[in-house]
Design a protein around this motif. Structure first.
Motif, PDB file in Angstrom:
ATOM      1  N   GLU A 112       0.839  -1.190   0.000  1.00  9.14           N
ATOM      2  CA  GLU A 112       0.000   0.000   0.000  1.00  9.14           C
ATOM      3  C   GLU A 112       0.877   1.245   0.000  1.00  9.14           C
ATOM      4  O   GLU A 112       1.977   1.246   0.554  1.00  9.14           O
ATOM      5  N   GLY A 113       0.352   2.324  -0.597  1.00 11.07           N
ATOM      6  CA  GLY A 113       1.085   3.580  -0.656  1.00 11.07           C
ATOM      7  C   GLY A 113       0.657   4.566   0.411  1.00 11.07           C
ATOM      8  O   GLY A 113      -0.249   4.294   1.202  1.00 11.07           O
ATOM      9  N   LEU A 114       1.300   5.723   0.405  1.00  7.50           N
ATOM     10  CA  LEU A 114       0.991   6.770   1.368  1.00  7.50           C
ATOM     11  C   LEU A 114      -0.281   7.536   1.008  1.00  7.50           C
ATOM     12  O   LEU A 114      -1.081   7.881   1.861  1.00  7.50           O
ATOM     13  N   SER A 115      -0.425   7.850  -0.285  1.00  7.37           N
ATOM     14  CA  SER A 115      -1.542   8.682  -0.726  1.00  7.37           C
ATOM     15  C   SER A 115      -1.714   8.529  -2.226  1.00  7.37           C
ATOM     16  O   SER A 115      -0.974   7.776  -2.870  1.00  7.37           O
ATOM     17  N   ASP A 116      -2.651   9.286  -2.789  1.00  7.90           N
ATOM     18  CA  ASP A 116      -2.849   9.271  -4.241  1.00  7.90           C
ATOM     19  C   ASP A 116      -1.629   9.815  -4.969  1.00  7.90           C
ATOM     20  O   ASP A 116      -1.301   9.381  -6.065  1.00  7.90           O
ATOM     21  N   THR A 117      -0.965  10.789  -4.354  1.00  8.34           N
ATOM     22  CA  THR A 117       0.208  11.387  -4.991  1.00  8.34           C
ATOM     23  C   THR A 117       1.488  10.581  -4.733  1.00  8.34           C
ATOM     24  O   THR A 117       2.487  10.797  -5.410  1.00  8.34           O
ATOM     25  N   LYS A 118       1.442   9.683  -3.781  1.00 12.26           N
ATOM     26  CA  LYS A 118       2.601   8.842  -3.476  1.00 12.26           C
ATOM     27  C   LYS A 118       2.127   7.395  -3.453  1.00 12.26           C
ATOM     28  O   LYS A 118       1.801   6.836  -2.408  1.00 12.26           O
ATOM     29  N   PRO A 119       2.060   6.786  -4.663  1.00 13.07           N
ATOM     30  CA  PRO A 119       1.521   5.420  -4.743  1.00 13.07           C
ATOM     31  C   PRO A 119       2.426   4.401  -4.064  1.00 13.07           C
ATOM     32  O   PRO A 119       3.605   4.645  -3.824  1.00 13.07           O
ATOM     33  N   GLY A 120       1.843   3.236  -3.815  1.00 11.49           N
ATOM     34  CA  GLY A 120       2.566   2.129  -3.215  1.00 11.49           C
ATOM     35  C   GLY A 120       3.522   1.493  -4.207  1.00 11.49           C
ATOM     36  O   GLY A 120       3.754   2.002  -5.305  1.00 11.49           O
ATOM     37  N   LEU A 121       4.057   0.369  -3.822  1.00 11.26           N
ATOM     38  CA  LEU A 121       5.058  -0.313  -4.635  1.00 11.26           C
ATOM     39  C   LEU A 121       4.703  -1.786  -4.736  1.00 11.26           C
ATOM     40  O   LEU A 121       4.316  -2.407  -3.756  1.00 11.26           O
ATOM     41  N   ALA A 122       4.843  -2.318  -5.945  1.00 10.37           N
ATOM     42  CA  ALA A 122       4.604  -3.744  -6.185  1.00 10.37           C
ATOM     43  C   ALA A 122       5.753  -4.300  -7.012  1.00 10.37           C
ATOM     44  O   ALA A 122       6.464  -3.548  -7.694  1.00 10.37           O
ATOM     45  N   SER A 123       5.925  -5.593  -6.969  1.00 13.44           N
ATOM     46  CA  SER A 123       6.995  -6.226  -7.749  1.00 13.44           C
ATOM     47  C   SER A 123       6.822  -5.931  -9.238  1.00 13.44           C
ATOM     48  O   SER A 123       7.815  -5.776  -9.952  1.00 13.44           O
TER      49      SER A 123
ATOM     50  N   PHE B 261      11.743   9.836  -3.563  1.00 11.38           N
ATOM     51  CA  PHE B 261      11.099   8.590  -3.966  1.00 11.38           C
ATOM     52  C   PHE B 261       9.935   8.803  -4.928  1.00 11.38           C
ATOM     53  O   PHE B 261       9.085   9.655  -4.714  1.00 11.38           O
ATOM     54  N   THR B 262       9.880   7.965  -5.962  1.00 14.48           N
ATOM     55  CA  THR B 262       8.766   7.976  -6.898  1.00 14.48           C
ATOM     56  C   THR B 262       7.572   7.253  -6.286  1.00 14.48           C
ATOM     57  O   THR B 262       6.437   7.685  -6.420  1.00 14.48           O
ATOM     58  N   ARG B 263       7.854   6.149  -5.618  1.00 13.78           N
ATOM     59  CA  ARG B 263       6.826   5.352  -4.947  1.00 13.78           C
ATOM     60  C   ARG B 263       7.322   5.003  -3.546  1.00 13.78           C
ATOM     61  O   ARG B 263       8.509   4.804  -3.344  1.00 13.78           O
ATOM     62  N   VAL B 264       6.374   4.884  -2.617  1.00 13.67           N
ATOM     63  CA  VAL B 264       6.707   4.451  -1.261  1.00 13.67           C
ATOM     64  C   VAL B 264       5.716   3.372  -0.858  1.00 13.67           C
ATOM     65  O   VAL B 264       4.512   3.621  -0.758  1.00 13.67           O
ATOM     66  N   GLY B 265       6.232   2.174  -0.666  1.00 13.56           N
ATOM     67  CA  GLY B 265       5.400   1.070  -0.188  1.00 13.56           C
ATOM     68  C   GLY B 265       5.493   0.971   1.325  1.00 13.56           C
ATOM     69  O   GLY B 265       6.574   1.062   1.896  1.00 13.56           O
ATOM     70  N   LEU B 266       4.348   0.819   1.957  1.00 14.38           N
ATOM     71  CA  LEU B 266       4.302   0.679   3.415  1.00 14.38           C
ATOM     72  C   LEU B 266       4.363  -0.796   3.787  1.00 14.38           C
ATOM     73  O   LEU B 266       3.553  -1.598   3.301  1.00 14.38           O
ATOM     74  N   ASP B 267       5.303  -1.146   4.630  1.00 13.73           N
ATOM     75  CA  ASP B 267       5.492  -2.526   5.070  1.00 13.73           C
ATOM     76  C   ASP B 267       5.478  -2.560   6.602  1.00 13.73           C
ATOM     77  O   ASP B 267       6.533  -2.636   7.234  1.00 13.73           O
ATOM     78  N   PRO B 268       4.286  -2.479   7.206  1.00 11.74           N
ATOM     79  CA  PRO B 268       4.206  -2.356   8.661  1.00 11.74           C
ATOM     80  C   PRO B 268       4.755  -3.545   9.442  1.00 11.74           C
ATOM     81  O   PRO B 268       5.139  -3.406  10.596  1.00 11.74           O
ATOM     82  N   ARG B 269       4.832  -4.699   8.828  1.00  9.63           N
ATOM     83  CA  ARG B 269       5.340  -5.886   9.531  1.00  9.63           C
ATOM     84  C   ARG B 269       6.797  -6.213   9.181  1.00  9.63           C
ATOM     85  O   ARG B 269       7.372  -7.136   9.745  1.00  9.63           O
ATOM     86  N   GLY B 270       7.362  -5.509   8.234  1.00 13.95           N
ATOM     87  CA  GLY B 270       8.756  -5.753   7.854  1.00 13.95           C
ATOM     88  C   GLY B 270       8.956  -7.010   7.026  1.00 13.95           C
ATOM     89  O   GLY B 270      10.060  -7.530   6.953  1.00 13.95           O
ATOM     90  N   ARG B 271       7.922  -7.455   6.353  1.00 12.84           N
ATOM     91  CA  ARG B 271       7.998  -8.685   5.554  1.00 12.84           C
ATOM     92  C   ARG B 271       9.030  -8.569   4.433  1.00 12.84           C
ATOM     93  O   ARG B 271       9.781  -9.508   4.170  1.00 12.84           O
ATOM     94  N   MET B 272       9.097  -7.393   3.781  1.00 10.96           N
ATOM     95  CA  MET B 272      10.012  -7.244   2.648  1.00 10.96           C
ATOM     96  C   MET B 272      11.475  -7.252   3.092  1.00 10.96           C
ATOM     97  O   MET B 272      12.347  -7.639   2.317  1.00 10.96           O
ATOM     98  N   GLN B 273      11.729  -6.858   4.287  1.00  9.91           N
ATOM     99  CA  GLN B 273      13.089  -6.924   4.816  1.00  9.91           C
ATOM    100  C   GLN B 273      13.550  -8.381   4.804  1.00  9.91           C
ATOM    101  O   GLN B 273      14.677  -8.683   4.407  1.00  9.91           O
ATOM    102  N   ILE B 274      12.686  -9.268   5.197  1.00  8.95           N
ATOM    103  CA  ILE B 274      12.999 -10.706   5.203  1.00  8.95           C
ATOM    104  C   ILE B 274      13.048 -11.240   3.780  1.00  8.95           C
ATOM    105  O   ILE B 274      13.977 -11.963   3.405  1.00  8.95           O
ATOM    106  N   GLU B 275      12.056 -10.876   2.966  1.00  9.13           N
ATOM    107  CA  GLU B 275      11.975 -11.375   1.584  1.00  9.13           C
ATOM    108  C   GLU B 275      13.202 -10.990   0.756  1.00  9.13           C
ATOM    109  O   GLU B 275      13.650 -11.764  -0.074  1.00  9.13           O
ATOM    110  N   LEU B 276      13.726  -9.786   0.989  1.00  7.48           N
ATOM    111  CA  LEU B 276      14.888  -9.322   0.231  1.00  7.48           C
ATOM    112  C   LEU B 276      16.217  -9.764   0.842  1.00  7.48           C
ATOM    113  O   LEU B 276      17.263  -9.548   0.256  1.00  7.48           O
TER     114      LEU B 276
END
Length: 176
Positions: A48-59, A120-135
């Motif tokens: 999920e992203g921050l707002s309409d002007t700052k969309p989230g990030l997906a693979s 940043f062009t996009r900012v994805g919110l990762d509240p659980r830190g899952r991507m830290q582990i995935e990467l």
């Protein structure tokens, strides 16, 4: 003679320990644990992203033919504040930088970007830190170079420092 040896031996051992500790602490650490994901495709994700002007990030955003940097950061992270000017310099050079906010609140992320800059062009919110582990990240901040096909090509562990900016620009240009 035995009394003297009984006094000198522990003192000599203690001094050897101190010398090893001092010289060991003074030696810069060059070993870092590189992600096992280097050379692999980014894992599937949608944040999920921050707002309409700052969309989230997906693979899928990382597989559109554009070489990008993905920066893992947190508003609570002191080294992330230190690297902010360097990320601004990279963005000013035309490098696309996306971010993943690790274990953070949207309001705190927005405050961080307002105070320290928003490259940043996009900012994805990762509240659980899952991507830290995935990467395979060891912490934050960490920055990944992703080629236009979504393959992770390089990783910078820790804050991006001023002396690394030219190297990072060259690496991005190399993969374009």
């Amino acid at each position: 003679m035995m009394k003297r040896l009984a006094l000198i031996l522990p003192l000599a051992m203690f001094m050897a320990f101190v010398a090893i500790a001092v010289f060991g602490l003074g030696t810069p650490q060059t070993r870092q644990i590189e992600s096992a994901m280097i050379g692999q495709s980014v894992p599937e994700f949608e944040l999920e992203g921050l707002s309409d002007t700052k969309p989230g990030l997906a693979s899928s955003d990382l597989k559109r033919g554009t070489v990008t940097l993905v920066n893992l950061f947190g508003s609570w992270c002191l080294p992330c504040r230190i690297e902010a000017p360097q990320l601004e310099r990279l963005a000013a050079e035309g490098i696309v930088i996306h971010a993943i906010a690790i274990r953070d609140e949207p309001a705190d992320v927005e405050g961080f970007l307002t105070q320290y800059g928003d490259p940043f062009t996009r900012v994805g919110l990762d509240p659980r830190g899952r991507m830290q582990i995935e990467l395979g990240a060891t912490g934050v901040p960490e920055t990944y170079l992703i080629d236009g096909s979504g393959i992770i090509r390089r990783q910078w562990i820790g804050e991006v420092r001023q002396e690394q900016v030219a190297d990072i620009i060259a690496e991005v240009r190399r993969w374009q």
